[in-house]
Design a protein around this motif. Structure first.
Motif, mmCIF file in Angstrom:
data_model
loop_
_atom_site.group_PDB
_atom_site.id
_atom_site.type_symbol
_atom_site.label_atom_id
_atom_site.label_comp_id
_atom_site.label_asym_id
_atom_site.label_seq_id
_atom_site.Cartn_x
_atom_site.Cartn_y
_atom_site.Cartn_z
ATOM 1 N N PRO A 55 1.476 -7.209 -9.442
ATOM 2 C CA PRO A 55 1.701 -5.438 -9.984
ATOM 3 C C PRO A 55 0.604 -4.344 -10.290
ATOM 4 C CG PRO A 55 2.864 -6.611 -11.595
ATOM 5 C CD PRO A 55 2.860 -7.831 -10.917
ATOM 6 N N ALA A 56 -0.365 -5.245 -10.971
ATOM 7 C CA ALA A 56 -0.992 -3.646 -10.823
ATOM 8 C C ALA A 56 -2.203 -3.875 -9.840
ATOM 9 C CB ALA A 56 -2.574 -4.257 -11.510
ATOM 10 N N SER A 57 -2.264 -5.127 -9.035
ATOM 11 C CA SER A 57 -2.947 -4.486 -6.861
ATOM 12 C C SER A 57 -1.932 -3.906 -6.130
ATOM 13 C CB SER A 57 -3.409 -6.290 -6.744
ATOM 14 O OG SER A 57 -3.964 -6.877 -7.740
ATOM 15 N N VAL A 58 -0.963 -3.774 -6.801
ATOM 16 C CA VAL A 58 -0.112 -3.832 -5.559
ATOM 17 C C VAL A 58 0.319 -1.932 -6.215
ATOM 18 C CG1 VAL A 58 2.285 -3.258 -5.043
ATOM 19 C CG2 VAL A 58 1.487 -5.529 -5.294
ATOM 20 N N GLU A 59 0.319 -1.843 -7.108
ATOM 21 C CA GLU A 59 0.170 -0.561 -7.434
ATOM 22 C C GLU A 59 -1.295 0.173 -7.385
ATOM 23 O OE1 GLU A 59 1.258 2.712 -11.171
ATOM 24 O OE2 GLU A 59 0.590 0.655 -11.512
ATOM 25 N N ALA A 60 -2.614 -0.100 -7.490
ATOM 26 C CA ALA A 60 -3.852 0.365 -6.972
ATOM 27 C C ALA A 60 -3.945 0.358 -5.302
ATOM 28 C CB ALA A 60 -5.083 -0.433 -7.456
ATOM 29 N N ILE A 61 -3.096 -0.518 -4.433
ATOM 30 C CA ILE A 61 -3.273 0.171 -3.475
ATOM 31 C C ILE A 61 -3.007 1.194 -2.766
ATOM 32 C CG2 ILE A 61 -2.487 -1.335 -1.152
ATOM 33 C CD1 ILE A 61 -3.418 -4.193 -2.486
ATOM 34 N N VAL A 62 -1.173 1.118 -3.063
ATOM 35 C CA VAL A 62 -0.360 2.009 -2.744
ATOM 36 C C VAL A 62 -1.038 3.605 -3.151
ATOM 37 C CG1 VAL A 62 1.539 3.414 -3.454
ATOM 38 C CG2 VAL A 62 1.613 0.977 -2.740
ATOM 39 N N ARG A 63 -1.518 3.344 -4.199
ATOM 40 C CA ARG A 63 -1.809 4.477 -5.320
ATOM 41 C C ARG A 63 -4.006 5.171 -4.218
ATOM 42 N NH1 ARG A 63 -0.382 5.803 -11.101
ATOM 43 N NH2 ARG A 63 1.556 5.634 -10.769
ATOM 44 N N GLN A 64 -4.121 4.412 -3.733
ATOM 45 C CA GLN A 64 -5.402 4.663 -3.252
ATOM 46 C C GLN A 64 -5.533 4.925 -1.422
ATOM 47 O OE1 GLN A 64 -7.487 1.042 -1.857
ATOM 48 N NE2 GLN A 64 -9.606 2.516 -3.713
#
Length: 125
Positions: A55-64
């Motif tokens: 989830p942390a990686s997915v969230e980072a990609i979305v926010r980026q």
């Protein structure tokens, strides 16, 4: 055959269940509805992120992606970006229309339920 491990599966199911409970609580306690609706949306979003892997990686990609204001061609990422924007819109509204926010949260929970069910290979609710 499930596409995620047991850890991600259990968290996705838990967040989905909690999102549904938050939305029910929002109906029963109108004075707290705004915060409960927002929590329901965030938990539904977390359920999606856990079903997709880390989830942390997915969230980072979305926010980026949102920060860079990139054109998104990938349909999955485009969906995740739209979900994040919907959550931000409800979070940042000074006096949100509770009925509209409730409907958006309900739609998001249904989308999350469909995604989680797809990735865990069984009905989560």
């Amino acid at each position: 055959m499930p596409l995620i491990n047991d850890y991600g599966k259990s968290w996705a199911i838990r967040y989905l269940r909690e999102a549904k409970a938050e939305l029910v609580a929002a109906q029963k306690t109108p004075y707290m509805a705004s915060s409960l609706i927002l929590e329901a949306m965030r938990k539904a979003q977390a359920a999606i992120y856990y079903s997709l892997g880390d989830p942390a990686s997915v969230e980072a990609i979305v926010r980026q992606t949102i920060i860079k204001k990139q054109s998104v061609k990938d349909p999955v990422l485009r969906c995740l970006v739209e979900i994040e924007r919907a959550v931000q819109e409800v979070a940042q509204a000074p006096d949100p229309d509770k009925e509209r926010a409730f409907d958006r949260a309900d739609d998001l929970i249904q989308i999350a339920s469909d995604i989680v069910n797809l990735f865990i290979g069984e009905k989560a609710d």
